[in-house]
Design a protein around this motif. Structure first.
Motif, PDB file in Angstrom:
ATOM      1  N   VAL A  40      -4.347  -5.266  26.857  1.00  0.00           N
ATOM      2  CA  VAL A  40      -5.589  -5.080  27.563  1.00  0.00           C
ATOM      3  C   VAL A  40      -6.702  -4.687  26.599  1.00  0.00           C
ATOM      4  CG1 VAL A  40      -6.672  -3.635  29.211  1.00  0.00           C
ATOM      5  CG2 VAL A  40      -4.465  -4.324  29.540  1.00  0.00           C
ATOM      6  N   PRO A  41      -7.905  -5.656  26.485  1.00  0.00           N
ATOM      7  CA  PRO A  41      -9.050  -5.048  25.573  1.00  0.00           C
ATOM      8  C   PRO A  41      -9.864  -3.853  26.200  1.00  0.00           C
ATOM      9  CG  PRO A  41      -9.575  -7.060  26.453  1.00  0.00           C
ATOM     10  CD  PRO A  41      -8.279  -6.771  27.146  1.00  0.00           C
ATOM     11  N   ILE A  45     -13.702  -3.824  27.715  1.00  0.00           N
ATOM     12  CA  ILE A  45     -13.877  -3.297  29.159  1.00  0.00           C
ATOM     13  C   ILE A  45     -14.734  -2.332  29.282  1.00  0.00           C
ATOM     14  CG2 ILE A  45     -12.742  -2.783  31.258  1.00  0.00           C
ATOM     15  CD1 ILE A  45     -10.385  -4.387  30.436  1.00  0.00           C
ATOM     16  N   THR A  46     -14.764  -1.294  28.186  1.00  0.00           N
ATOM     17  CA  THR A  46     -15.406  -0.006  28.392  1.00  0.00           C
ATOM     18  C   THR A  46     -16.926  -0.417  27.894  1.00  0.00           C
ATOM     19  OG1 THR A  46     -13.823   1.351  27.482  1.00  0.00           O
ATOM     20  CG2 THR A  46     -15.877   2.297  27.145  1.00  0.00           C
ATOM     21  N   LEU A  47     -17.111  -1.179  27.152  1.00  0.00           N
ATOM     22  CA  LEU A  47     -18.622  -1.659  26.809  1.00  0.00           C
ATOM     23  C   LEU A  47     -19.109  -2.531  27.958  1.00  0.00           C
ATOM     24  CD1 LEU A  47     -20.816  -2.203  24.713  1.00  0.00           C
ATOM     25  CD2 LEU A  47     -19.563  -4.179  23.982  1.00  0.00           C
ATOM     26  N   ILE A 115     -11.355 -12.106  27.964  1.00  0.00           N
ATOM     27  CA  ILE A 115     -12.650 -11.208  27.158  1.00  0.00           C
ATOM     28  C   ILE A 115     -12.431 -10.988  26.057  1.00  0.00           C
ATOM     29  CG2 ILE A 115     -13.076  -8.737  27.823  1.00  0.00           C
ATOM     30  CD1 ILE A 115     -11.734  -8.609  30.612  1.00  0.00           C
ATOM     31  N   PRO A 116     -13.454 -10.991  25.297  1.00  0.00           N
ATOM     32  CA  PRO A 116     -13.474 -11.058  23.785  1.00  0.00           C
ATOM     33  C   PRO A 116     -13.160  -9.705  23.481  1.00  0.00           C
ATOM     34  CG  PRO A 116     -15.839 -11.330  24.323  1.00  0.00           C
ATOM     35  CD  PRO A 116     -14.826 -11.365  25.778  1.00  0.00           C
ATOM     36  N   GLU A 117     -12.271  -9.393  22.313  1.00  0.00           N
ATOM     37  CA  GLU A 117     -11.760  -8.224  22.095  1.00  0.00           C
ATOM     38  C   GLU A 117     -12.322  -7.785  20.764  1.00  0.00           C
ATOM     39  OE1 GLU A 117      -7.667  -7.746  20.720  1.00  0.00           O
ATOM     40  OE2 GLU A 117      -7.430  -9.463  22.009  1.00  0.00           O
TER      41      GLU A 117
END
Length: 119
Positions: A40-41, A45-47, A115-117
């Motif tokens: 999980v990135p 996700i926060t950004l 999702i890019p991490e």
């Protein structure tokens, strides 16, 4: 020349039990095609959540500036930059939050790999 057959010799005192793995007709094992559990990135996700929330706030402020409902008309020169920045922040933030929610709910076709991490 003498060959060392260490691998061929077996001892009866070994506590390790070996068993042959079942192979299909083509010689492949099912385990080699299984994917590891997704990572999980959290930072990405926060950004995305921060971009979504700040973009939504800026869009609301820009709409209030455009209509002149609660914010004075003397700040009219700030309307279009606030709306533009709000849209530029909201669109990618909402897109990645949607992917994260769908991946969390395990909808088919969505995963955390989309999702890019950041490393």
């Amino acid at each position: 020349m003498k060959r060392n057959n260490v691998a061929m010799s077996t001892t009866s005192s070994s506590s390790v039990r070996y068993h042959s793995m079942r192979k299909d007709k083509d010689g492949f094992i099912d385990l080699q095609f299984e994917r590891p559990p997704p990572k999980v990135p959290k930072r990405a996700i926060t950004l995305a959540v921060v971009l979504c929330v700040l973009g939504f706030i800026m869009l609301c402020v820009g709409i209030l500036l455009l209509t002149g409902v609660w914010i004075d008309q003397k700040y009219n020169d700030r309307t279009w930059p606030v709306l533009t920045l709000g849209a530029l922040m909201f669109i990618p933030g909402a897109y990645h939050v949607r992917i994260a929610v769908y991946a969390y709910r395990q909808f088919p076709g969505y995963s955390y790999d989309d999702i890019p991490e950041f490393d």
